[in-house]
Write a protein that holds these residues in place. Structure first.
Motif, short mmCIF file in Angstrom:
data_model
loop_
_atom_site.label_atom_id
_atom_site.label_comp_id
_atom_site.label_asym_id
_atom_site.label_seq_id
_atom_site.Cartn_x
_atom_site.Cartn_y
_atom_site.Cartn_z
N THR A 150 5.32 4.35 -5.55
CA THR A 150 5.93 3.45 -4.57
C THR A 150 5.45 2.02 -4.76
O THR A 150 6.26 1.08 -4.75
CB THR A 150 5.57 3.92 -3.13
OG1 THR A 150 5.94 5.29 -3.00
CG2 THR A 150 6.28 3.11 -2.09
N VAL A 151 4.16 1.84 -4.95
CA VAL A 151 3.59 0.50 -5.12
C VAL A 151 4.08 -0.11 -6.43
O VAL A 151 4.44 -1.29 -6.48
CB VAL A 151 2.05 0.55 -5.06
CG1 VAL A 151 1.44 -0.79 -5.41
CG2 VAL A 151 1.58 1.01 -3.69
N SER A 152 4.14 0.68 -7.49
CA SER A 152 4.62 0.18 -8.78
C SER A 152 6.06 -0.29 -8.68
O SER A 152 6.42 -1.35 -9.21
CB SER A 152 4.51 1.27 -9.85
OG SER A 152 3.17 1.61 -10.06
N LEU A 153 6.90 0.48 -8.01
CA LEU A 153 8.31 0.11 -7.84
C LEU A 153 8.43 -1.17 -7.02
O LEU A 153 9.22 -2.07 -7.37
CB LEU A 153 9.07 1.26 -7.16
CG LEU A 153 10.57 1.04 -6.96
CD1 LEU A 153 11.26 0.85 -8.30
CD2 LEU A 153 11.16 2.20 -6.19
N ALA A 154 7.65 -1.30 -5.96
CA ALA A 154 7.69 -2.51 -5.13
C ALA A 154 7.24 -3.73 -5.93
O ALA A 154 7.84 -4.81 -5.80
CB ALA A 154 6.81 -2.32 -3.89
N MET A 155 6.20 -3.58 -6.76
CA MET A 155 5.74 -4.69 -7.58
C MET A 155 6.80 -5.10 -8.61
O MET A 155 7.00 -6.28 -8.87
CB MET A 155 4.42 -4.32 -8.29
CG MET A 155 3.22 -4.21 -7.37
SD MET A 155 2.73 -5.74 -6.58
CE MET A 155 2.01 -6.62 -7.95
N GLN A 156 7.48 -4.11 -9.18
CA GLN A 156 8.54 -4.41 -10.14
C GLN A 156 9.69 -5.17 -9.47
O GLN A 156 10.22 -6.13 -10.04
CB GLN A 156 9.07 -3.12 -10.78
CG GLN A 156 8.11 -2.49 -11.76
CD GLN A 156 8.58 -1.13 -12.23
OE1 GLN A 156 9.65 -0.65 -11.85
NE2 GLN A 156 7.77 -0.49 -13.07
N LYS A 157 10.06 -4.74 -8.27
CA LYS A 157 11.16 -5.41 -7.56
C LYS A 157 10.76 -6.83 -7.12
O LYS A 157 11.59 -7.72 -7.07
CB LYS A 157 11.59 -4.59 -6.34
CG LYS A 157 12.34 -3.34 -6.71
CD LYS A 157 12.83 -2.61 -5.49
CE LYS A 157 13.66 -1.40 -5.88
NZ LYS A 157 14.23 -0.72 -4.72
N ALA A 158 9.48 -7.04 -6.85
CA ALA A 158 9.01 -8.36 -6.41
C ALA A 158 8.80 -9.31 -7.59
O ALA A 158 8.68 -10.52 -7.38
CB ALA A 158 7.72 -8.21 -5.63
N GLU A 159 8.80 -8.79 -8.79
CA GLU A 159 8.53 -9.60 -9.98
C GLU A 159 9.50 -10.77 -10.11
O GLU A 159 9.11 -11.88 -10.48
CB GLU A 159 8.58 -8.73 -11.24
CG GLU A 159 8.22 -9.44 -12.52
CD GLU A 159 6.78 -9.95 -12.54
OE1 GLU A 159 6.55 -11.00 -13.17
OE2 GLU A 159 5.90 -9.31 -11.94
N ALA A 173 0.83 -1.20 0.00
CA ALA A 173 0.00 0.00 0.00
C ALA A 173 0.86 1.25 0.00
O ALA A 173 1.91 1.29 0.63
CB ALA A 173 -0.92 0.00 1.22
N GLY A 174 0.42 2.25 -0.73
CA GLY A 174 1.12 3.53 -0.78
C GLY A 174 0.73 4.29 -2.03
O GLY A 174 -0.26 3.99 -2.68
N LYS A 175 1.58 5.28 -2.35
CA LYS A 175 1.34 6.06 -3.56
C LYS A 175 1.63 5.20 -4.78
O LYS A 175 2.35 4.20 -4.70
CB LYS A 175 2.23 7.30 -3.57
CG LYS A 175 1.87 8.29 -2.48
CD LYS A 175 2.71 9.52 -2.58
CE LYS A 175 2.30 10.52 -1.52
NZ LYS A 175 3.10 11.73 -1.57
N ILE A 180 -3.37 1.30 -3.92
CA ILE A 180 -2.83 2.64 -4.18
C ILE A 180 -3.65 3.66 -3.41
O ILE A 180 -4.88 3.72 -3.52
CB ILE A 180 -2.84 2.93 -5.69
CG1 ILE A 180 -1.94 1.93 -6.40
CG2 ILE A 180 -2.41 4.36 -5.96
CD1 ILE A 180 -1.96 2.01 -7.89
N TRP A 181 -2.94 4.47 -2.61
CA TRP A 181 -3.56 5.54 -1.83
C TRP A 181 -3.17 6.88 -2.42
O TRP A 181 -2.16 7.01 -3.08
CB TRP A 181 -3.08 5.50 -0.38
CG TRP A 181 -3.64 4.37 0.41
CD1 TRP A 181 -4.73 3.61 0.09
CD2 TRP A 181 -3.14 3.85 1.63
NE1 TRP A 181 -4.94 2.66 1.04
CE2 TRP A 181 -3.97 2.78 2.01
CE3 TRP A 181 -2.09 4.17 2.45
CZ2 TRP A 181 -3.79 2.06 3.16
CZ3 TRP A 181 -1.89 3.44 3.60
CH2 TRP A 181 -2.73 2.40 3.95
N GLY A 182 -3.96 7.87 -2.13
CA GLY A 182 -3.63 9.23 -2.54
C GLY A 182 -4.13 9.60 -3.92
O GLY A 182 -3.99 10.72 -4.35
#
Length: 83
Positions: free
Chosen positions: A15-24, A10-12, A41-43
């Motif tokens: 931030t969430v997109s970057l975390a998903m890319q790193k977890a891929e 959860a986040g902006k 996604i918040w905000g």
């Protein structure tokens, strides 16, 4: 497939997109272990598209009608001034 664990990211949006890319790169192993990544996604606020319901749309009140000489109880007519 049953998922034993849910990990919420959860986040902006950035931030969430970057975390998903790193977890891929770990995706296959995470799925094998029953872990599901859930992006939230918040905000990002946007007015929801809601159809207004109720008694119809609001309309402007009708313009007042001109007087046509109707007298109401207690009002004086021109003849009452003459007598």
């Amino acid at each position: 497939m049953w998922f034993g664990f849910k990990v919420i990211l959860a986040g902006k949006k950035e931030t969430v997109s970057l975390a998903m890319q790193k977890a891929e790169r770990f995706r296959t192993e995470l799925l094998r272990r029953g872990v599901l990544l859930v992006p939230v996604i918040w905000g990002e606020s946007r007015a929801p598209d809601v159809e207004k319901k109720g008694f119809g749309s609001r309309q402007k009140a009708a313009a007042s009608l001109p007087s046509i000489g109707v007298r109401y109880k207690g009002s004086r007519s021109a003849s009452s001034f003459c007598s």
